[in-house]
Motif scaffolding. Structure first.
Motif, mmCIF file in Angstrom:
data_model
loop_
_atom_site.group_PDB
_atom_site.id
_atom_site.type_symbol
_atom_site.label_atom_id
_atom_site.label_comp_id
_atom_site.label_asym_id
_atom_site.label_seq_id
_atom_site.Cartn_x
_atom_site.Cartn_y
_atom_site.Cartn_z
ATOM 1 N N THR A 11 -3.802 -8.440 28.740
ATOM 2 C CA THR A 11 -3.240 -7.877 29.963
ATOM 3 C C THR A 11 -2.234 -8.889 30.496
ATOM 4 O OG1 THR A 11 -5.281 -6.712 30.480
ATOM 5 C CG2 THR A 11 -3.738 -7.057 32.291
ATOM 6 N N THR B 21 2.722 -8.742 35.509
ATOM 7 C CA THR B 21 4.148 -8.798 35.813
ATOM 8 C C THR B 21 4.322 -8.786 37.323
ATOM 9 O OG1 THR B 21 4.481 -6.403 35.897
ATOM 10 C CG2 THR B 21 4.621 -7.461 33.725
ATOM 11 N N VAL C 23 0.396 -5.026 32.655
ATOM 12 C CA VAL C 23 0.819 -4.226 31.503
ATOM 13 C C VAL C 23 -0.088 -4.599 30.343
ATOM 14 C CG1 VAL C 23 2.693 -3.692 29.891
ATOM 15 C CG2 VAL C 23 3.220 -4.165 32.287
ATOM 16 N N ALA D 2 0.290 2.516 25.789
ATOM 17 C CA ALA D 2 0.247 1.667 26.982
ATOM 18 C C ALA D 2 -1.039 1.999 27.733
ATOM 19 C CB ALA D 2 1.462 1.918 27.859
ATOM 20 N N TYR E 138 -0.088 -0.017 33.028
ATOM 21 C CA TYR E 138 1.287 -0.330 33.407
ATOM 22 C C TYR E 138 1.444 0.003 34.879
ATOM 23 C CZ TYR E 138 1.721 4.661 32.376
ATOM 24 O OH TYR E 138 1.533 6.016 32.325
ATOM 25 N N GLN F 30 2.039 1.684 38.180
ATOM 26 C CA GLN F 30 2.205 3.073 38.606
ATOM 27 C C GLN F 30 1.683 3.277 40.020
ATOM 28 O OE1 GLN F 30 0.183 5.543 35.772
ATOM 29 N NE2 GLN F 30 -1.479 4.109 35.519
ATOM 30 N N ASP G 270 7.638 3.066 40.735
ATOM 31 C CA ASP G 270 7.026 2.611 39.477
ATOM 32 C C ASP G 270 6.807 3.782 38.532
ATOM 33 O OD1 ASP G 270 6.873 0.005 40.412
ATOM 34 O OD2 ASP G 270 4.770 0.162 41.012
ATOM 35 N N ASN H 278 8.630 3.971 34.884
ATOM 36 C CA ASN H 278 7.795 3.894 33.696
ATOM 37 C C ASN H 278 7.644 5.220 32.967
ATOM 38 O OD1 ASN H 278 7.346 1.094 33.777
ATOM 39 N ND2 ASN H 278 5.898 1.395 35.437
ATOM 40 N N ILE I 239 8.106 3.607 29.256
ATOM 41 C CA ILE I 239 6.959 3.480 28.350
ATOM 42 C C ILE I 239 7.178 4.267 27.048
ATOM 43 C CG2 ILE I 239 4.481 3.948 28.097
ATOM 44 C CD1 ILE I 239 5.119 1.493 29.864
ATOM 45 N N THR J 265 8.419 -4.583 33.156
ATOM 46 C CA THR J 265 7.513 -3.788 32.326
ATOM 47 C C THR J 265 7.801 -4.029 30.853
ATOM 48 O OG1 THR J 265 7.300 -2.092 34.042
ATOM 49 C CG2 THR J 265 6.738 -1.446 31.792
ATOM 50 N N SER J 266 9.071 -4.084 30.478
ATOM 51 C CA SER J 266 9.440 -4.312 29.075
ATOM 52 C C SER J 266 8.938 -5.658 28.577
ATOM 53 C CB SER J 266 10.970 -4.245 28.905
ATOM 54 O OG SER J 266 11.463 -2.976 29.240
ATOM 55 N N TYR K 241 5.190 -5.511 28.221
ATOM 56 C CA TYR K 241 4.864 -4.648 27.079
ATOM 57 C C TYR K 241 5.014 -5.425 25.770
ATOM 58 C CZ TYR K 241 4.821 -0.171 24.496
ATOM 59 O OH TYR K 241 4.517 0.876 23.665
#
Length: 165
Positions: A82, A85, A90, A106, A109, A111, A116, A120, A124, A148-149, A152
Motif C-alpha cells: 500500500t 500518496t 494506492v 487496483a 485508490y 476516491q 478523486d 481515477n 486506473i 495516483t500513477s 500505482y
C-alpha cells in the motif's frame, strides 16, 4: 446625493480596505486536502505494515527485477504494498501466469471526493492497460493523475517483485 459619494469619502476607503483584508484572511484560511508532510510521514508506516502482509500468495522475497517476466510456472496472485500518496492510499493486485502478467487490479485508490472519483475513473483503467501491455511496472504516468500513477507503479513493482521471488 448618495451617502458614500461626497459626504464621506473615507468611508469608501475603509470599506474597501476591510473587504480586502477579509478576502485575504478567507483565502489564507483554506487548507490543502492533505498536507504533503503528513502524507510522506504516513508513507513509511504504511509501507512497513503492508510489507509484512502485502502478498496474498506466492513468495514474499524481492527479485529487484523491473519486469513481469518470471521464470516460474503456474499462477500467482500477489497484492503489492500500500503506497500512501498525497491524496490517499494506492494498492495493486497482480495475477502472473507462467511468467506473464494476465491481470492487474487496483485494490485501493483515492476516491474520497468527487474530484478523486473523476480523475481515477479514467486513470486506473489506463494504468491497467499500460501495465498489461508493458508486462512490467515501467509505464507512463497519466496526465492529471500524477500521484495516483506514481503510487500505482510503486505498488505494481512491489507485487511483481513478490511474484517473481
Amino acid at each position: 446625493m448618495h451617502a458614500l459619494k461626497k459626504n464621506r469619502p473615507l468611508r469608501r476607503v475603509t470599506l474597501a480596505a476591510a473587504g480586502t483584508v477579509t478576502g485575504v484572511v478567507l483565502l489564507l484560511s483554506l487548507k490543502p486536502h492533505t498536507p504533503p508532510a503528513v502524507a510522506q510521514a504516513s508513507a513509511a508506516s504504511g509501507q512497513s505494515k503492508s510489507q509484512s502482509s502485502g502478498s496474498s500468495s506466492g513468495s514474499s522475497g524481492s527479485s529487484g527485477s523491473s519486469s513481469g517476466g518470471t521464470k516460474s510456472t503456474g499462477t500467482k496472485t500477489v497484492t503489492g504494498d500500500t503506497v500512501q500518496t498525497r491524496w490517499g492510499p494506492v494498492q495493486v493486485r497482480v495475477t502472473v501466469r507462467n511468467g506473464e502478467i494476465t491481470e492487474v487490479t487496483a485494490v485501493a485508490y483515492p476516491q474520497g471526493n468527487p474530484k478523486d472519483q473523476e480523475i481515477n475513473s479514467y486513470a486506473i483503467p489506463q494504468l491497467r492497460r499500460e501495465a498489461l501491455a508493458a508486462q512490467s511496472a515501467q509505464i507512463d504516468s497519466v496526465s492529471g493523475a500524477t500521484y495516483t500513477s506514481d503510487g500505482y507503479k510503486r505498488s505494481l513493482q512491489s507485487a511483481l517483485d513478490s511474484a517473481g521471488g
